[in-house]
Design a protein around this motif. Structure first.
Motif, mmCIF file in Angstrom:
data_model
loop_
_atom_site.group_PDB
_atom_site.id
_atom_site.type_symbol
_atom_site.label_atom_id
_atom_site.label_comp_id
_atom_site.label_asym_id
_atom_site.label_seq_id
_atom_site.Cartn_x
_atom_site.Cartn_y
_atom_site.Cartn_z
ATOM 1 N N TYR A 79 0.846 -1.189 0.000
ATOM 2 C CA TYR A 79 0.000 0.000 0.000
ATOM 3 C C TYR A 79 0.882 1.240 0.000
ATOM 4 O O TYR A 79 2.077 1.194 0.313
ATOM 5 C CB TYR A 79 -0.925 0.009 1.226
ATOM 6 N N SER A 80 0.281 2.367 -0.323
ATOM 7 C CA SER A 80 0.920 3.665 -0.150
ATOM 8 C C SER A 80 -0.099 4.595 0.487
ATOM 9 O O SER A 80 -1.292 4.291 0.533
ATOM 10 C CB SER A 80 1.415 4.224 -1.488
ATOM 11 N N GLY A 81 0.369 5.750 0.949
ATOM 12 C CA GLY A 81 -0.523 6.653 1.652
ATOM 13 C C GLY A 81 -0.637 6.267 3.117
ATOM 14 O O GLY A 81 0.220 5.561 3.677
ATOM 15 N N ARG A 82 -1.736 6.670 3.755
ATOM 16 C CA ARG A 82 -1.925 6.374 5.173
ATOM 17 C C ARG A 82 -3.400 6.502 5.532
ATOM 18 O O ARG A 82 -4.174 7.149 4.824
ATOM 19 C CB ARG A 82 -1.092 7.331 6.031
ATOM 20 N N LEU A 83 -3.785 5.897 6.655
ATOM 21 C CA LEU A 83 -5.136 6.018 7.201
ATOM 22 C C LEU A 83 -5.017 6.315 8.692
ATOM 23 O O LEU A 83 -5.345 5.481 9.534
ATOM 24 C CB LEU A 83 -5.946 4.728 6.972
ATOM 25 N N ASP A 84 -4.528 7.503 9.017
ATOM 26 C CA ASP A 84 -4.341 7.899 10.407
ATOM 27 C C ASP A 84 -5.394 8.887 10.878
ATOM 28 O O ASP A 84 -5.999 8.707 11.929
ATOM 29 C CB ASP A 84 -2.945 8.513 10.600
ATOM 30 N N GLU A 85 -5.602 9.944 10.108
ATOM 31 C CA GLU A 85 -6.519 11.011 10.487
ATOM 32 C C GLU A 85 -7.574 11.200 9.402
ATOM 33 O O GLU A 85 -7.332 10.893 8.231
ATOM 34 C CB GLU A 85 -5.756 12.319 10.702
ATOM 35 N N PRO A 86 -8.765 11.695 9.778
ATOM 36 C CA PRO A 86 -9.803 11.956 8.770
ATOM 37 C C PRO A 86 -9.273 12.790 7.613
ATOM 38 O O PRO A 86 -8.579 13.789 7.816
ATOM 39 C CB PRO A 86 -10.875 12.711 9.572
ATOM 40 N N GLY A 87 -9.577 12.356 6.416
ATOM 41 C CA GLY A 87 -9.080 13.005 5.218
ATOM 42 C C GLY A 87 -7.920 12.276 4.577
ATOM 43 O O GLY A 87 -7.609 12.511 3.404
ATOM 44 N N CYS A 95 -7.057 0.470 -5.950
ATOM 45 C CA CYS A 95 -8.129 0.959 -5.082
ATOM 46 C C CYS A 95 -7.638 2.119 -4.214
ATOM 47 O O CYS A 95 -6.531 2.071 -3.665
ATOM 48 C CB CYS A 95 -8.639 -0.178 -4.198
ATOM 49 N N THR A 96 -8.466 3.154 -4.090
ATOM 50 C CA THR A 96 -8.189 4.278 -3.200
ATOM 51 C C THR A 96 -9.224 4.290 -2.090
ATOM 52 O O THR A 96 -10.435 4.292 -2.352
ATOM 53 C CB THR A 96 -8.254 5.618 -3.957
ATOM 54 N N VAL A 97 -8.764 4.297 -0.850
ATOM 55 C CA VAL A 97 -9.646 4.270 0.316
ATOM 56 C C VAL A 97 -9.410 5.523 1.139
ATOM 57 O O VAL A 97 -8.266 5.892 1.422
ATOM 58 C CB VAL A 97 -9.393 3.017 1.182
ATOM 59 N N GLU A 98 -10.494 6.186 1.528
ATOM 60 C CA GLU A 98 -10.394 7.417 2.312
ATOM 61 C C GLU A 98 -10.871 7.172 3.738
ATOM 62 O O GLU A 98 -11.743 6.327 3.984
ATOM 63 C CB GLU A 98 -11.246 8.523 1.663
ATOM 64 N N LEU A 99 -10.309 7.904 4.683
ATOM 65 C CA LEU A 99 -10.732 7.845 6.080
ATOM 66 C C LEU A 99 -11.539 9.095 6.397
ATOM 67 O O LEU A 99 -11.106 10.213 6.095
ATOM 68 C CB LEU A 99 -9.515 7.757 7.002
ATOM 69 N N GLN A 100 -12.725 8.895 7.011
ATOM 70 C CA GLN A 100 -13.576 10.019 7.359
ATOM 71 C C GLN A 100 -14.074 9.880 8.801
ATOM 72 O O GLN A 100 -14.311 8.779 9.298
ATOM 73 C CB GLN A 100 -14.781 10.115 6.424
ATOM 74 N N VAL A 108 -20.119 15.316 3.933
ATOM 75 C CA VAL A 108 -19.146 15.399 2.852
ATOM 76 C C VAL A 108 -19.563 14.461 1.727
ATOM 77 O O VAL A 108 -20.315 13.500 1.944
ATOM 78 C CB VAL A 108 -17.720 15.034 3.336
ATOM 79 N N GLN A 109 -19.082 14.735 0.551
ATOM 80 C CA GLN A 109 -19.386 13.892 -0.604
ATOM 81 C C GLN A 109 -18.407 12.725 -0.649
ATOM 82 O O GLN A 109 -17.200 12.930 -0.741
ATOM 83 C CB GLN A 109 -19.306 14.688 -1.900
ATOM 84 N N LEU A 110 -18.940 11.529 -0.562
ATOM 85 C CA LEU A 110 -18.104 10.338 -0.633
ATOM 86 C C LEU A 110 -17.948 9.952 -2.095
ATOM 87 O O LEU A 110 -18.929 9.816 -2.829
ATOM 88 C CB LEU A 110 -18.750 9.193 0.152
ATOM 89 N N VAL A 111 -16.712 9.761 -2.514
ATOM 90 C CA VAL A 111 -16.447 9.509 -3.930
ATOM 91 C C VAL A 111 -15.949 8.093 -4.192
ATOM 92 O O VAL A 111 -15.746 7.715 -5.345
ATOM 93 C CB VAL A 111 -15.425 10.516 -4.482
ATOM 94 N N GLY A 112 -15.734 7.316 -3.148
ATOM 95 C CA GLY A 112 -15.235 5.956 -3.325
ATOM 96 C C GLY A 112 -15.224 5.222 -2.009
ATOM 97 O O GLY A 112 -15.844 5.663 -1.025
ATOM 98 N N PRO A 113 -14.561 4.070 -1.939
ATOM 99 C CA PRO A 113 -14.488 3.299 -0.696
ATOM 100 C C PRO A 113 -13.998 4.169 0.454
ATOM 101 O O PRO A 113 -13.003 4.884 0.335
ATOM 102 C CB PRO A 113 -13.492 2.193 -1.039
ATOM 103 N N THR A 114 -14.727 4.105 1.572
ATOM 104 C CA THR A 114 -14.446 4.987 2.704
ATOM 105 C C THR A 114 -14.530 4.216 4.010
ATOM 106 O O THR A 114 -15.477 3.451 4.227
ATOM 107 C CB THR A 114 -15.451 6.157 2.754
ATOM 108 N N PHE A 140 -32.336 5.405 9.576
ATOM 109 C CA PHE A 140 -30.936 5.073 9.810
ATOM 110 C C PHE A 140 -30.055 6.163 9.200
ATOM 111 O O PHE A 140 -30.416 6.764 8.182
ATOM 112 C CB PHE A 140 -30.585 3.730 9.174
ATOM 113 N N PRO A 141 -28.869 6.395 9.789
ATOM 114 C CA PRO A 141 -27.959 7.375 9.195
ATOM 115 C C PRO A 141 -27.514 6.926 7.818
ATOM 116 O O PRO A 141 -27.176 5.756 7.604
ATOM 117 C CB PRO A 141 -26.793 7.426 10.186
ATOM 118 N N SER A 142 -27.500 7.857 6.890
ATOM 119 C CA SER A 142 -27.188 7.518 5.502
ATOM 120 C C SER A 142 -25.794 6.925 5.357
ATOM 121 O O SER A 142 -25.561 6.089 4.475
ATOM 122 C CB SER A 142 -27.315 8.763 4.616
ATOM 123 N N VAL A 143 -24.870 7.318 6.230
ATOM 124 C CA VAL A 143 -23.506 6.834 6.100
ATOM 125 C C VAL A 143 -23.420 5.327 6.306
ATOM 126 O O VAL A 143 -22.586 4.649 5.695
ATOM 127 C CB VAL A 143 -22.573 7.581 7.085
#
Length: 355
Positions: A79-87, A95-100, A108-114, A140-143
């Motif tokens: 992998y590259s990047g990180r999943l430490d803090e939101p954003g 595959c690109t995965v975002e942390l929220q 916020v607008q979700l554009v992919g796997p989150t 239920f919450p949409s998220v």
């Protein structure tokens, strides 16, 4: 000494599929076992060789790109990047995965796997408030209904005090390791690797193992939050086009005031749809159409702690003899695999004893 065949680190699994890496990341984020016994995520410049050597054949290792390749018994994914803090973003193969943050994810607008994570006390309060709102209104919450979203450490949110052997391990650059994505440091992988296998509270993966939230304390044995999350999973599977509502979330078929129990966390769900009633299972994805008569039997059984009460309530609803009603409940338990519910008073009783 490991006797398993050792494999070279790569961006894909041994079968050449990129799906394995996504699965490993999902299990790491949720902290729930699936294909792998344990998933390690090694930070950039972390002791990758040490982790690759200690990982077993049923494990997975998420290894940063640029780390020196080394053989391992485990499945290894780059992998590259990180999943430490939101954003933050992590890149795994294509595959690109975002942390929220849980609270912000609704705005916020979700554009992919989150991966959505509860980062603080305010987020946890919002999560619990959403659960109660879903029970009262069926909203239920949409998220949680978005198929692109994975909730981090979901079992830790539902059962923070329950002890378990960690399945998600993050290894930092200095060799210290923690449980899950945001857990506290538990030890050093070079000097105390055996501590990885020690049981810890599930909440430790969120850094809130000492949480004493009243909602959880008031319902320690009922699995209400687990039930809520599984209900959200079901609605996510059904999709927005299936206008189904779940019994226990905004409505109840037998709303007679006589229920002394709630359906168990893993119990099938009774659905009301535009075409009738359905009994749905989350794990098997099996769905069975029910007549209104059978639906009443299911609801009476799942919301009663005993055959006697279930029969009494069903007899009143269907205007039949109590003995016949009890027989119907027994037949439904055998044919449909349903169970009597968990007593509403069991959690309060155990809390009173503790006090």
């Amino acid at each position: 000494m490991k006797t398993q065949q050792r494999r070279e680190a790569s961006g894909v699994d041994v079968n050449g599929s990129e799906i394995g890496g996504a699965r490993a990341l999902r299990e790491y984020a949720t902290g729930e076992r699936g294909r792998y016994s344990r998933v390690y995520l090694v930070d950039a410049h972390g002791p990758d060789r040490l982790v690759l050597d200690m990982a077993e054949s049923h494990d997975a290792v998420l290894l940063p790109e640029g780390a020196q390749s080394s053989a391992s018994a485990a499945d290894v994914f780059r992998y590259s990047g990180r999943l430490d803090e939101p954003g933050d973003e992590m890149f795994l193969a294509e595959c690109t995965v975002e942390l929220q943050d849980y609270i912000a994810a609704a705005f916020v607008q979700l554009v992919g796997p989150t991966v959505v994570v509860v980062v603080d006390a305010a987020g946890r309060r919002a999560f619990l408030d959403d659960a109660e709102l879903a029970r009262r209104t069926g909203v239920f919450p949409s998220v949680l209904l978005d198929p692109r979203v994975v909730l981090a450490n979901r079992s830790g949110l539902a059962r923070p005090h329950e002890m378990h052997t960690p399945t998600a391990i993050r290894v930092r650059a200095d060799g210290r390791f923690c449980v899950g994505m945001r857990g506290d440091v538990r030890g050093d992988i070079s000097s105390s690797p055996c501590e990885i296998g020690l049981p810890v509270p599930r909440g430790a993966a969120s850094g809130d193992a000492s949480s004493t939230d009243p909602f959880v304390d008031d319902h320690p044995t009922q699995g209400r939050l687990d039930r809520y999350l599984r209900a959200a999973d079901l609605l996510k599977m059904l999709g927005a086009t299936d206008r189904a509502t779940i019994s226990g979330f905004g409505w109840r078929l037998l709303d007679d005031g006589g229920a002394d129990a709630e359906p168990r966390a893993s119990a099938p769900f009774l659905l009301r749809t535009p075409t009738g009633f359905v009994l749905a299972e989350v794990d098997s994805r099996r769905r069975r159409a029910l007549s209104p008569f059978t639906a009443a039997v299911v609801d009476a059984t799942q919301t009663s702690a005993s055959a006697e009460l279930a029969g009494e309530r069903l007899a009143g609803r269907l205007a039949i003899a109590a003995s016949d009603a009890r027989r119907l409940c027994h037949e439904a338990r055998v044919a449909l695999g349903i169970e009597f519910g968990a007593s509403k008073t069991s959690g309060q009783a155990s809390k009173a004893v503790a006090r």
